[in-house]
Motif scaffolding. Structure first.
Motif, PDB file in Angstrom:
ATOM      1  N   ALA A  45       4.389  23.059 -14.898  1.00 57.24           N
ATOM      2  CA  ALA A  45       5.017  24.334 -14.559  1.00 57.24           C
ATOM      3  C   ALA A  45       6.140  24.690 -15.528  1.00 57.24           C
ATOM      4  O   ALA A  45       6.751  25.749 -15.417  1.00 57.24           O
ATOM      5  N   GLY A  46       6.441  23.787 -16.451  1.00 53.10           N
ATOM      6  CA  GLY A  46       7.449  24.087 -17.460  1.00 53.10           C
ATOM      7  C   GLY A  46       8.792  23.430 -17.233  1.00 53.10           C
ATOM      8  O   GLY A  46       9.730  23.671 -17.979  1.00 53.10           O
ATOM      9  N   ALA A  47       8.906  22.633 -16.201  1.00 48.29           N
ATOM     10  CA  ALA A  47      10.171  21.941 -15.956  1.00 48.29           C
ATOM     11  C   ALA A  47      10.365  20.868 -17.032  1.00 48.29           C
ATOM     12  O   ALA A  47       9.419  20.229 -17.469  1.00 48.29           O
ATOM     13  N   VAL A  48      11.609  20.714 -17.469  1.00 47.36           N
ATOM     14  CA  VAL A  48      11.907  19.697 -18.469  1.00 47.36           C
ATOM     15  C   VAL A  48      12.797  18.642 -17.842  1.00 47.36           C
ATOM     16  O   VAL A  48      13.448  18.868 -16.834  1.00 47.36           O
ATOM     17  N   ARG A  49      12.847  17.510 -18.473  1.00 46.68           N
ATOM     18  CA  ARG A  49      13.682  16.427 -17.970  1.00 46.68           C
ATOM     19  C   ARG A  49      15.136  16.706 -18.320  1.00 46.68           C
ATOM     20  O   ARG A  49      15.442  17.491 -19.212  1.00 46.68           O
ATOM     21  N   ARG A  55      14.132  16.551 -23.182  1.00 47.68           N
ATOM     22  CA  ARG A  55      12.885  16.238 -23.854  1.00 47.68           C
ATOM     23  C   ARG A  55      11.739  16.311 -22.870  1.00 47.68           C
ATOM     24  O   ARG A  55      11.880  15.947 -21.725  1.00 47.68           O
ATOM     25  N   SER A  56      10.598  16.771 -23.319  1.00 50.12           N
ATOM     26  CA  SER A  56       9.424  16.774 -22.459  1.00 50.12           C
ATOM     27  C   SER A  56       8.753  15.416 -22.533  1.00 50.12           C
ATOM     28  O   SER A  56       9.099  14.577 -23.375  1.00 50.12           O
ATOM     29  N   VAL A  81       0.836  -1.203   0.000  1.00 48.00           N
ATOM     30  CA  VAL A  81       0.000   0.000   0.000  1.00 48.00           C
ATOM     31  C   VAL A  81       0.868   1.249   0.000  1.00 48.00           C
ATOM     32  O   VAL A  81       0.603   2.207  -0.734  1.00 48.00           O
ATOM     33  N   TRP A  82       1.949   1.244   0.782  1.00 46.52           N
ATOM     34  CA  TRP A  82       2.837   2.399   0.857  1.00 46.52           C
ATOM     35  C   TRP A  82       3.503   2.663  -0.499  1.00 46.52           C
ATOM     36  O   TRP A  82       3.594   3.811  -0.943  1.00 46.52           O
ATOM     37  N   VAL A  83       3.938   1.620  -1.178  1.00 43.89           N
ATOM     38  CA  VAL A  83       4.580   1.775  -2.489  1.00 43.89           C
ATOM     39  C   VAL A  83       3.577   2.323  -3.503  1.00 43.89           C
ATOM     40  O   VAL A  83       3.908   3.213  -4.301  1.00 43.89           O
ATOM     41  N   ILE A  84       2.352   1.829  -3.493  1.00 43.12           N
ATOM     42  CA  ILE A  84       1.334   2.319  -4.423  1.00 43.12           C
ATOM     43  C   ILE A  84       1.037   3.791  -4.168  1.00 43.12           C
ATOM     44  O   ILE A  84       0.957   4.594  -5.100  1.00 43.12           O
ATOM     45  N   MET A  85       0.894   4.166  -2.892  1.00 46.39           N
ATOM     46  CA  MET A  85       0.619   5.564  -2.560  1.00 46.39           C
ATOM     47  C   MET A  85       1.782   6.470  -2.957  1.00 46.39           C
ATOM     48  O   MET A  85       1.585   7.554  -3.501  1.00 46.39           O
ATOM     49  N   ASP A  86       3.014   6.012  -2.718  1.00 45.60           N
ATOM     50  CA  ASP A  86       4.181   6.806  -3.081  1.00 45.60           C
ATOM     51  C   ASP A  86       4.293   6.959  -4.592  1.00 45.60           C
ATOM     52  O   ASP A  86       4.629   8.034  -5.091  1.00 45.60           O
ATOM     53  N   TYR A  87       3.989   5.908  -5.339  1.00 45.80           N
ATOM     54  CA  TYR A  87       4.018   5.975  -6.799  1.00 45.80           C
ATOM     55  C   TYR A  87       3.041   7.031  -7.308  1.00 45.80           C
ATOM     56  O   TYR A  87       3.385   7.848  -8.161  1.00 45.80           O
ATOM     57  N   ARG A  88       1.831   7.014  -6.768  1.00 49.71           N
ATOM     58  CA  ARG A  88       0.828   7.994  -7.190  1.00 49.71           C
ATOM     59  C   ARG A  88       1.252   9.415  -6.825  1.00 49.71           C
ATOM     60  O   ARG A  88       1.057  10.349  -7.599  1.00 49.71           O
ATOM     61  N   ARG A  89       1.845   9.570  -5.634  1.00 46.28           N
ATOM     62  CA  ARG A  89       2.323  10.891  -5.211  1.00 46.28           C
ATOM     63  C   ARG A  89       3.431  11.395  -6.133  1.00 46.28           C
ATOM     64  O   ARG A  89       3.451  12.568  -6.520  1.00 46.28           O
ATOM     65  N   GLN A  90       4.350  10.516  -6.494  1.00 51.12           N
ATOM     66  CA  GLN A  90       5.454  10.909  -7.373  1.00 51.12           C
ATOM     67  C   GLN A  90       4.957  11.257  -8.775  1.00 51.12           C
ATOM     68  O   GLN A  90       5.444  12.205  -9.394  1.00 51.12           O
ATOM     69  N   ARG A 109       3.781  15.383 -12.828  1.00 44.64           N
ATOM     70  CA  ARG A 109       2.830  16.114 -13.672  1.00 44.64           C
ATOM     71  C   ARG A 109       2.818  17.594 -13.322  1.00 44.64           C
ATOM     72  O   ARG A 109       2.772  18.449 -14.205  1.00 44.64           O
ATOM     73  N   GLY A 110       2.873  17.904 -12.034  1.00 42.34           N
ATOM     74  CA  GLY A 110       2.900  19.299 -11.608  1.00 42.34           C
ATOM     75  C   GLY A 110       4.144  20.027 -12.090  1.00 42.34           C
ATOM     76  O   GLY A 110       4.077  21.171 -12.536  1.00 42.34           O
TER      77      GLY A 110
END
Length: 59
Positions: free
Chosen positions: A45-49, A53-54, A26-35, A40-41
């Motif tokens: 906001a315009g941050a690139v990798r 590449r975006s 459950v903790w891994v699933i919640m952390d994955y969704r949070r990350q 996405r945020g």
């Protein structure tokens, strides 16, 4: 199935291990969704990798 005089210890141990494994899953699933939400945020906001590449260009 006879577990003998240690039956309560054996059952308690298995239940405890199962609870810990479920909690970790459950903790891994919640952390994955949070990350994913954080990524996405940042992309919104315009941050690139680092590769320059975006996410849209990678797909």
């Amino acid at each position: 199935m006879a577990l003998g005089p240690y039956a309560s210890f054996i059952v308690t141990s298995y239940v405890s291990v199962a609870a810990v494994v479920v909690a970790l899953i459950v903790w891994v699933i919640m952390d994955y969704r949070r990350q994913k939400a954080r990524l996405r945020g940042l992309e919104a906001a315009g941050a690139v990798r680092r590769s320059g590449r975006s996410a849209a260009e990678v797909q």
